[in-house]
Each structure stands twice: as C-alpha cells, then as structure tokens.
Design a protein around this motif. Structure first.
Motif, PDB file in Angstrom:
ATOM      1  N   GLN A 323      21.799  49.989 -27.686  1.00 36.35           N
ATOM      2  CA  GLN A 323      22.899  50.807 -28.190  1.00 36.35           C
ATOM      3  C   GLN A 323      22.598  52.307 -28.051  1.00 36.35           C
ATOM      4  N   GLN A 324      21.329  52.683 -28.288  1.00 35.30           N
ATOM      5  CA  GLN A 324      20.949  54.081 -28.116  1.00 35.30           C
ATOM      6  C   GLN A 324      21.043  54.509 -26.648  1.00 35.30           C
ATOM      7  N   TYR A 326      23.053  53.078 -24.415  1.00 33.62           N
ATOM      8  CA  TYR A 326      24.484  53.123 -24.078  1.00 33.62           C
ATOM      9  C   TYR A 326      25.119  54.409 -24.600  1.00 33.62           C
ATOM     10  N   LYS A 327      24.706  54.824 -25.794  1.00 31.08           N
ATOM     11  CA  LYS A 327      25.230  56.068 -26.358  1.00 31.08           C
ATOM     12  C   LYS A 327      24.825  57.249 -25.476  1.00 31.08           C
ATOM     13  N   ASN A 330      26.890  57.199 -22.308  1.00 33.56           N
ATOM     14  CA  ASN A 330      28.274  57.599 -22.594  1.00 33.56           C
ATOM     15  C   ASN A 330      28.408  59.105 -22.768  1.00 33.56           C
ATOM     16  N   ASN A 356      30.856  49.938 -24.518  1.00 40.29           N
ATOM     17  CA  ASN A 356      31.174  49.675 -25.924  1.00 40.29           C
ATOM     18  C   ASN A 356      30.015  50.048 -26.848  1.00 40.29           C
ATOM     19  N   LEU A 357      30.364  50.736 -27.932  1.00 44.38           N
ATOM     20  CA  LEU A 357      29.401  51.120 -28.961  1.00 44.38           C
ATOM     21  C   LEU A 357      29.736  50.398 -30.255  1.00 44.38           C
ATOM     22  N   GLU A 358      28.707  49.878 -30.948  1.00 42.22           N
ATOM     23  CA  GLU A 358      28.941  49.068 -32.150  1.00 42.22           C
ATOM     24  C   GLU A 358      29.245  49.916 -33.385  1.00 42.22           C
ATOM     25  N   LYS A 359      28.590  51.076 -33.511  1.00 36.93           N
ATOM     26  CA  LYS A 359      28.726  51.875 -34.730  1.00 36.93           C
ATOM     27  C   LYS A 359      29.908  52.829 -34.638  1.00 36.93           C
ATOM     28  N   ASP A 362      28.939  56.432 -33.971  1.00 38.73           N
ATOM     29  CA  ASP A 362      28.615  56.707 -32.559  1.00 38.73           C
ATOM     30  C   ASP A 362      29.885  56.898 -31.732  1.00 38.73           C
ATOM     31  N   ARG A 363      30.894  56.075 -32.028  1.00 38.82           N
ATOM     32  CA  ARG A 363      32.169  56.196 -31.306  1.00 38.82           C
ATOM     33  C   ARG A 363      32.836  57.529 -31.624  1.00 38.82           C
ATOM     34  N   GLN A 390      38.335  50.018 -27.238  1.00 36.44           N
ATOM     35  CA  GLN A 390      37.446  51.139 -26.928  1.00 36.44           C
ATOM     36  C   GLN A 390      37.763  51.781 -25.572  1.00 36.44           C
TER      37      GLN A 390
END
Length: 416
Positions: A323-324, A326-327, A330, A356-359, A362-363, A390
């Motif tokens: 996720q980090q 991907y962030k 992005n 796609n981001l879970e948090k 973050d979005r 998203q």
C-alpha cells in the motif's frame, strides 16, 4: 504545502521557438522546458491559417432554437457555433433593435473562441476577449474575477485598484496571476489600452462589410510568451529571424527589463530542434505509454468522448508494504499526469484510474496533491471527485486541439 509553493517559485524555464518537420509538413513549434524537461508544446503549421482569436463581421446562417444556438458564417461556407445565451450582448452592423431575437441574415461581431475539434465546427463568441499581460478584457458581460493563483494580499490590492474603474464600464475583467506585484500604473495603463483597442475594433466593425476580418490573433508564440512568467524564464531562444524580431518588439514594449533573455540561435552544424531534442519530446508526447521513475507507468488513451489514463504498478511485484508503494507510485503519477495533460494539450473529460488505495486518508492525500499539481496549469483544470470505484474525474477547458489531433494522427502503439 510550503515546499510545493517554494518549488514552483524557484523554477527556471526556457522557451524555444523553432521549426519541426514531420511527413513533409513544416511546423513552427513553441517548446517550454523546465530543466530540459518539456512542459508544453504548441505547433502551428507554417502554411495553415490560424483562426483562433480572430474577430470578424459574421452573418447568421440559421438559428436552431432546439439547440439554443445559431450558426454564424465568418467566411463563405465557414460556419461556426454561437450559443444563443450570448445574443443579448451582440453588436450588429445594421441599425436593428438589439433586444430583438437573433435571425438569419443578421450581421454581428464575433470572435473565434475555440478551434474545430474532431467533428465539431469552430465556436464563436459575441463577447470578444482581448488578453493582456495582467488582464483579460471581455466585451459585453460585466464581471470582475481574479486568478485563483493570485495571493490574497495581491488580490485585495488589485480589487481596490480596479473595482472603481470597472464599475463605470460595460465589460468583464479577469485579473491574471502575472498581475501579482505589478506596478499599479502599469495595470491601469494596460486596462486603458485594452479598452481603446476594443473601441477601435467596434467602430471599424460597424462600417465594414460582411466577413471582414477586424482583428487577427497575435502569433501563437507571443501568446505562449505572454502567458509565461518572465521571472521564471531563464532564456528565450529562437533560430527564426522574423520570430526573433517580433518577440524583441513585444519585450521592448511590455517587459524591457527581460529583453536580454532573448537570443537568436545560429549554428549550422547543430540545428536548434536537435539541440532541444524535438524528436524525442514529440515521441514522448505522442506515445501511449509513459514510464515513471518508480517503475510504474501510465497508459494514456484518447477516445471521441473522453481521455482515459491508467496508472500501473509496472515492475513492482512485491507484497510487503504494498500500500505504501502504491501510494508512492500514485503520487508520482499525479505529478506526471498534470504535466502530460499540458504537454499533450488534452482537454474535456478525463478519467484517471489510479492504483486502488485502502485507507481513506491516503485517497484524500492523493486527491489534494493531484489538485495542487493541476492548478499550476495555465488552462483551467479541475479535479472533480473520486468515484466509488476510485476513478478520478478531471476536466480541462477546451481551447485548442490535442497535439495528436494537430498532427492529424492517433497515438502510436508502443512495442511491448
């Protein structure tokens, strides 16, 4: 936020105007570079007439009530779209009652406000616009607006300066970002000049025959120069003597303190287009795939209705802290997409499919960062929202055709 604003102010840019040839066709290209990275390309075919910004005595061909539009000819067989909402501001060449409904055969002053894009005819306005370095003057309507990028203290001072004068007239003003810190007397002098230009155009229009060209648009490279902050420009360079002379005259009149930044390039062994890597820049700007430093990549596809941009993780295959990663991809993609919109002259509706981001936080950070980047675009660009899937919706004002359409070609496919 502070770091971002500091980075913007410290930019050093270079504006290059040179020839570029493709498939036997010759273009004049204006290339805006930031530390050798292309930010903007604008092409003008050497042999093609530019209509955008021209003011004509047009003739109403037909009125289509169902579309709330009129079709106005600016030359025999050259039809343009005019919204009926602007009919109340029309300046007619005949002695007719202005409040009467628009009808076929009416002659009025119009300005080409948008080029023909895809299957759509050019658009004209009955409220001609004259752009200066500090102000944009629009006839007919009455509003006073300020660039969103103007600092609050400058906006307040400029409002106090301009509002008393504006209230006495029948025109709109947009106060541009360049007006920040400008001497008040220069801003007022430009307003006076724009008003006099309009009065002269209007007076000529009342006595000219149908299809007369009342005002030609300025050369496109002067528009690019005017719209770029001189303080951020390190160098202005061209290898065309006629362009050099035109730009020198412009700078001597409007920004004499920056004339020394203008140079003419003369080297028969290494053409200017080769020096600034025009072929490589154009290849990037027309490629479907754009690689990111992180190993991710963008896929940019234009369709008739919209432009779709897909963000891919690319070479990243790990699972730890995905996720980090991907962030990070992005956020890098957000910056690059903002550059690509401007570089490719993309407009209309744009849909961005970020990873796609879970948090939720973050979005939200991604949306806010993306919004900061697109706001640096001189053409109005807005991040609308992120959908439940998203997908990020973006709009960019349509002014001219995309780079691919200017070259009358589709994106070439990259080899795998």
């Amino acid at each position: 936020m502070f770091l971002w604003n500091h980075w913007v102010r410290s930019l050093s840019k270079k504006l290059v105007i040179t020839d570029w040839k493709k498939n036997g066709e010759e273009f004049l290209a204006a290339l805006l570079l930031d530390q050798e990275q292309a930010l903007q390309i604008q092409l003008e075919p050497r042999e093609q007439e530019n209509l955008l910004g021209n003011i004509y005595v047009g003739r109403v061909e037909k009125v289509v009530e169902g579309m709330q539009a009129a079709f106005v000819e600016i030359a025999p067989g050259k039809s343009c779209y005019l919204p009926l909402t602007e009919a109340e501001y029309a300046i007619f060449t005949s002695r007719r009652i202005h409040s009467a409904p628009l009808r076929a055969g009416d002659e009025l002053l119009v300005q080409v406000s948008k080029e023909a894009i895809k299957s759509k005819v050019p658009r004209v306005t009955a409220c001609p616009e004259l752009a200066g370095r500090y102000l944009i003057f629009t006839a007919g309507k009455k509003r006073l607006n300020f660039s969103a990028r103007l600092p609050g203290c400058d906006k307040k001072a400029l409002q106090s300066l301009l509002e008393p004068v504006w209230k006495e007239g029948t025109y709109s003003l947009i106060v541009r970002t360049n007006a920040a810190g400008a001497p008040p007397e220069e801003v007022l002098r430009e307003l006076n000049d724009l008003k006099q230009q309009w009065e002269s155009i209007k007076e000529r229009g009342l006595h000219r025959t149908c299809f007369s060209l009342l005002r030609s648009s300025e050369p496109f490279y002067l528009s690019v120069l005017r719209d770029t902050s001189f303080e951020e420009l390190e160098k202005i360079q061209t290898d065309d003597p006629a362009v050099f002379d035109e730009m020198k005259r412009y700078l001597e009149e409007y920004a004499p303190q920056h004339v020394e930044k203008l140079t003419i390039y003369q080297d028969s062994l290494l053409p200017l287009s080769k020096l600034c890597r025009m072929e490589a820049v154009m290849a990037e700007a027309l490629s479907e795939k754009v690689w990111l430093k992180s190993g991710g990549f963008l896929v940019i596809q234009q369709t008739e209705a919209l432009t779709a941009i897909d963000v891919n993780s690319g070479k990243y295959t790990g699972k730890k802290d995905s996720q980090q990663v991907y962030k990070k991809i992005n956020l890098e993609a957000a910056k690059e997409i903002a550059r690509q919109l401007r570089l490719r002259s993309l407009s209309g509706i744009l849909i961005v499919d970020f990873i796609n981001l879970e948090k939720e936080e973050d979005r939200q950070e991604l949306l806010e960062t993306f919004d900061q980047f697109v706001r640096q675009d001189p053409i109005k660009t807005r991040v609308i929202d992120m959908t439940a899937l998203q997908l990020v919706e973006v709009t960019r004002k349509k002014v001219r055709r995309s780079l691919a359409e200017q070259l009358n070609r589709s994106f070439r496919k990259d080899s795998p």
